[in-house]
Design a protein around this motif. Structure first.
Motif, PDB file in Angstrom:
ATOM      1  N   ARG A 140       0.841  -1.215   0.000  1.00  0.00           N
ATOM      2  CA  ARG A 140       0.000   0.000   0.000  1.00  0.00           C
ATOM      3  C   ARG A 140       0.870   1.257   0.000  1.00  0.00           C
ATOM      4  N   PRO A 141       0.416   2.324  -0.658  1.00  0.00           N
ATOM      5  CA  PRO A 141       1.164   3.585  -0.579  1.00  0.00           C
ATOM      6  C   PRO A 141       1.130   4.167   0.835  1.00  0.00           C
ATOM      7  N   PHE A 142       0.088   3.842   1.596  1.00  0.00           N
ATOM      8  CA  PHE A 142       0.031   4.195   3.025  1.00  0.00           C
ATOM      9  C   PHE A 142      -0.846   3.152   3.706  1.00  0.00           C
ATOM     10  N   GLN A 143      -0.635   2.998   5.004  1.00  0.00           N
ATOM     11  CA  GLN A 143      -1.362   1.976   5.761  1.00  0.00           C
ATOM     12  C   GLN A 143      -2.705   2.530   6.254  1.00  0.00           C
ATOM     13  N   ASN A 144      -3.531   1.611   6.762  1.00  0.00           N
ATOM     14  CA  ASN A 144      -4.787   2.018   7.410  1.00  0.00           C
ATOM     15  C   ASN A 144      -4.968   1.095   8.612  1.00  0.00           C
ATOM     16  N   LEU A 145      -4.164   1.337   9.673  1.00  0.00           N
ATOM     17  CA  LEU A 145      -3.950   0.345  10.734  1.00  0.00           C
ATOM     18  C   LEU A 145      -4.857   0.532  11.946  1.00  0.00           C
ATOM     19  N   GLU A 146      -6.064   1.003  11.711  1.00  0.00           N
ATOM     20  CA  GLU A 146      -6.962   1.182  12.862  1.00  0.00           C
ATOM     21  C   GLU A 146      -7.243  -0.134  13.575  1.00  0.00           C
ATOM     22  N   LYS A 147      -7.309  -1.232  12.805  1.00  0.00           N
ATOM     23  CA  LYS A 147      -7.587  -2.525  13.454  1.00  0.00           C
ATOM     24  C   LYS A 147      -6.423  -2.979  14.335  1.00  0.00           C
ATOM     25  N   ARG A 148      -5.239  -2.427  14.113  1.00  0.00           N
ATOM     26  CA  ARG A 148      -4.084  -2.771  14.952  1.00  0.00           C
ATOM     27  C   ARG A 148      -3.979  -1.852  16.169  1.00  0.00           C
ATOM     28  N   TYR A 149      -4.216  -0.572  15.940  1.00  0.00           N
ATOM     29  CA  TYR A 149      -3.914   0.398  16.987  1.00  0.00           C
ATOM     30  C   TYR A 149      -5.073   0.660  17.955  1.00  0.00           C
ATOM     31  N   PHE A 150      -6.294   0.273  17.571  1.00  0.00           N
ATOM     32  CA  PHE A 150      -7.449   0.548  18.442  1.00  0.00           C
ATOM     33  C   PHE A 150      -8.212  -0.738  18.744  1.00  0.00           C
ATOM     34  N   GLU A 151      -8.831  -0.766  19.922  1.00  0.00           N
ATOM     35  CA  GLU A 151      -9.830  -1.800  20.216  1.00  0.00           C
ATOM     36  C   GLU A 151     -11.200  -1.287  19.789  1.00  0.00           C
ATOM     37  N   VAL A 152     -12.095  -2.223  19.519  1.00  0.00           N
ATOM     38  CA  VAL A 152     -13.479  -1.849  19.213  1.00  0.00           C
ATOM     39  C   VAL A 152     -14.081  -1.187  20.464  1.00  0.00           C
ATOM     40  N   GLY A 153     -14.769  -0.090  20.267  1.00  0.00           N
ATOM     41  CA  GLY A 153     -15.337   0.676  21.384  1.00  0.00           C
ATOM     42  C   GLY A 153     -16.217  -0.190  22.269  1.00  0.00           C
ATOM     43  N   ASP A 154     -16.152   0.094  23.579  1.00  0.00           N
ATOM     44  CA  ASP A 154     -16.849  -0.757  24.544  1.00  0.00           C
ATOM     45  C   ASP A 154     -17.887   0.011  25.354  1.00  0.00           C
ATOM     46  N   LEU A 155     -18.275   1.184  24.860  1.00  0.00           N
ATOM     47  CA  LEU A 155     -19.225   1.995  25.644  1.00  0.00           C
ATOM     48  C   LEU A 155     -20.625   1.975  25.053  1.00  0.00           C
ATOM     49  N   GLY A 156     -20.852   1.080  24.079  1.00  0.00           N
ATOM     50  CA  GLY A 156     -22.160   1.029  23.440  1.00  0.00           C
ATOM     51  C   GLY A 156     -22.380   2.266  22.597  1.00  0.00           C
ATOM     52  N   TRP A 157     -23.660   2.552  22.347  1.00  0.00           N
ATOM     53  CA  TRP A 157     -23.968   3.705  21.506  1.00  0.00           C
ATOM     54  C   TRP A 157     -25.005   4.599  22.169  1.00  0.00           C
ATOM     55  N   PRO A 158     -24.592   5.282  23.243  1.00  0.00           N
ATOM     56  CA  PRO A 158     -25.579   6.074  23.974  1.00  0.00           C
ATOM     57  C   PRO A 158     -25.960   7.364  23.251  1.00  0.00           C
ATOM     58  N   ALA A 159     -27.124   7.875  23.627  1.00  0.00           N
ATOM     59  CA  ALA A 159     -27.514   9.242  23.248  1.00  0.00           C
ATOM     60  C   ALA A 159     -27.709   9.998  24.561  1.00  0.00           C
ATOM     61  N   TRP A 160     -27.452  11.296  24.525  1.00  0.00           N
ATOM     62  CA  TRP A 160     -27.524  12.100  25.741  1.00  0.00           C
ATOM     63  C   TRP A 160     -28.526  13.236  25.559  1.00  0.00           C
ATOM     64  N   ARG A 161     -29.226  13.577  26.643  1.00  0.00           N
ATOM     65  CA  ARG A 161     -30.023  14.804  26.649  1.00  0.00           C
ATOM     66  C   ARG A 161     -29.054  15.958  26.881  1.00  0.00           C
ATOM     67  N   ALA A 162     -28.898  16.794  25.888  1.00  0.00           N
ATOM     68  CA  ALA A 162     -27.921  17.886  25.967  1.00  0.00           C
ATOM     69  C   ALA A 162     -28.273  18.949  24.938  1.00  0.00           C
ATOM     70  N   PHE A 163     -27.891  20.175  25.207  1.00  0.00           N
ATOM     71  CA  PHE A 163     -28.089  21.298  24.274  1.00  0.00           C
ATOM     72  C   PHE A 163     -29.567  21.392  23.855  1.00  0.00           C
ATOM     73  N   GLY A 164     -30.467  21.048  24.764  1.00  0.00           N
ATOM     74  CA  GLY A 164     -31.905  21.188  24.494  1.00  0.00           C
ATOM     75  C   GLY A 164     -32.475  20.073  23.642  1.00  0.00           C
TER      76      GLY A 164
END
Ligand code: CDT
Length: 311
Positions: A140-164
């Motif tokens: 590759r001309p450049f890498q795309n190593l997100e699968k190496r450098y990050f874990e899959v997020g573990d906080l679920g997919w919340p929504a927040w009441r904010a900014f009205g």
């Protein structure tokens, strides 16, 4: 009372790898002051805002890799951004690369936080859809190593009441997945904030390079319309360490229409007055989930077909 929120998408031009956090935070503060002067209550920065997008490089040395991550938020370097936001009374969304300590174990995530106008943390999201690959691929001309450098997020997919309203976050590649939008849509999300670093060239499908901006807008506009929410999509754009990244930062209404869009691939504010109540005709009409969605049928169809392609 109308729920109008003036929002700035703070597109960033490239950040070369020699730039310090201090340099970048100075740029963020310039944009924040301009946004506040334009009457914005919320400013949205891109994915991995604080550095060059290092997953484009193969890094073996642990200490070298750690240097691209934030050990705490706020840190000494990012504290001035939090202080300025509080002084100006403006909320912000910031994408960054996070090192977390979990019972002594080091964990790395691609993260975004939402901060209120009082400087207090409202919420944190860790990216779930990590694109790319985990091994060094020298062709590759450049890498795309997100699968190496990050874990899959573990906080679920919340929504927040904010900014009205009801606010959710996603990060870059998440925007291409209808499931990401629907999980937020099912929680009544009225405003989705998302940052991205998207190379103009995808070495695995170069025939689609001409469609990079189209696929970006298509994903976000469809997500907005099909879930009746405002979307603030913010790029890190321009040529970063020789790699061209698309711009196209924009604010999209719940109808799927782009109401404001970046004209450059540099630091640029894209501002819109977002009426959160504009989500209601979509949420109560064409995409009224309670009335028209048929989850039991989707389940039945998936069970019957096994959701695999026909033999
Ligand atoms: N940062 C990130 O997730 N980028 C990916 C690149 C995929 S290659 C087309 C994206 O989905 O934009």
């Amino acid at each position: 009372m109308p729920r109008i929120l003036t929002i700035a998408a703070a597109q960033m031009g490239p950040i070369q790898r020699s730039r310090s956090r201090r340099d970048v935070v100075e740029r963020l503060i310039v944009l924040m002051r301009d946004a506040a002067a334009m009457g914005c209550q919320l400013i949205v920065y891109p994915e991995a805002t604080l550095t060059a997008f290092f997953p484009h490089w193969w890094i073996e040395d642990e200490a070298e890799l750690d240097a691209w991550f934030e050990q705490e938020m706020p840190s000494n370097e990012t504290a001035p951004l939090f202080a300025e936001a509080k002084r100006l009374g403006i909320g912000f969304h910031l994408g960054y690369c996070e090192i977390a300590r979990d019972a002594g174990r080091k964990r790395r995530f691609n993260t975004a936080v939402l901060v209120g106008p009082d400087g207090a943390m409202i919420g944190k999201y860790r990216k779930i859809h990590l694109p790319g690959h985990a091994d060094h691929e020298p062709w590759r001309p450049f890498q795309n190593l997100e699968k190496r450098y990050f874990e899959v997020g573990d906080l679920g997919w919340p929504a927040w009441r904010a900014f009205g309203g009801v606010v959710g976050m996603m990060i870059c590649n998440d925007r291409r997945w209808p499931e990401a939008w629907r999980v937020l849509g099912l929680q009544g999300t009225e405003l989705v904030l998302l940052g991205y670093n998207t190379p103009r060239h995808d070495p695995t499908t170069p025939q689609h390079d001409r469609l990079a901006e189209f696929h970006n807008a298509l994903s976000m506009q469809a997500g907005a319309y099909q879930n009746g929410c405002w979307v603030v999509g913010v790029a890190k754009a321009g040529i970063e360490e020789g790699i061209g990244q698309i711009g196209g930062s924009c604010i999209i209404a719940p109808t799927g229409e782009i109401v404001a869009q970046a004209l450059t691939e540099a630091d640029e504010l894209v501002v819109a007055r977002c009426d959160l109540d504009a989500a209601t005709p979509i949420k109560q009409g064409i995409f009224n989930f309670a009335r028209h969605r048929r989850p039991e049928h989707y389940r039945m169809i998936v069970e019957r077909t096994g959701a695999t392609p026909p033999a």
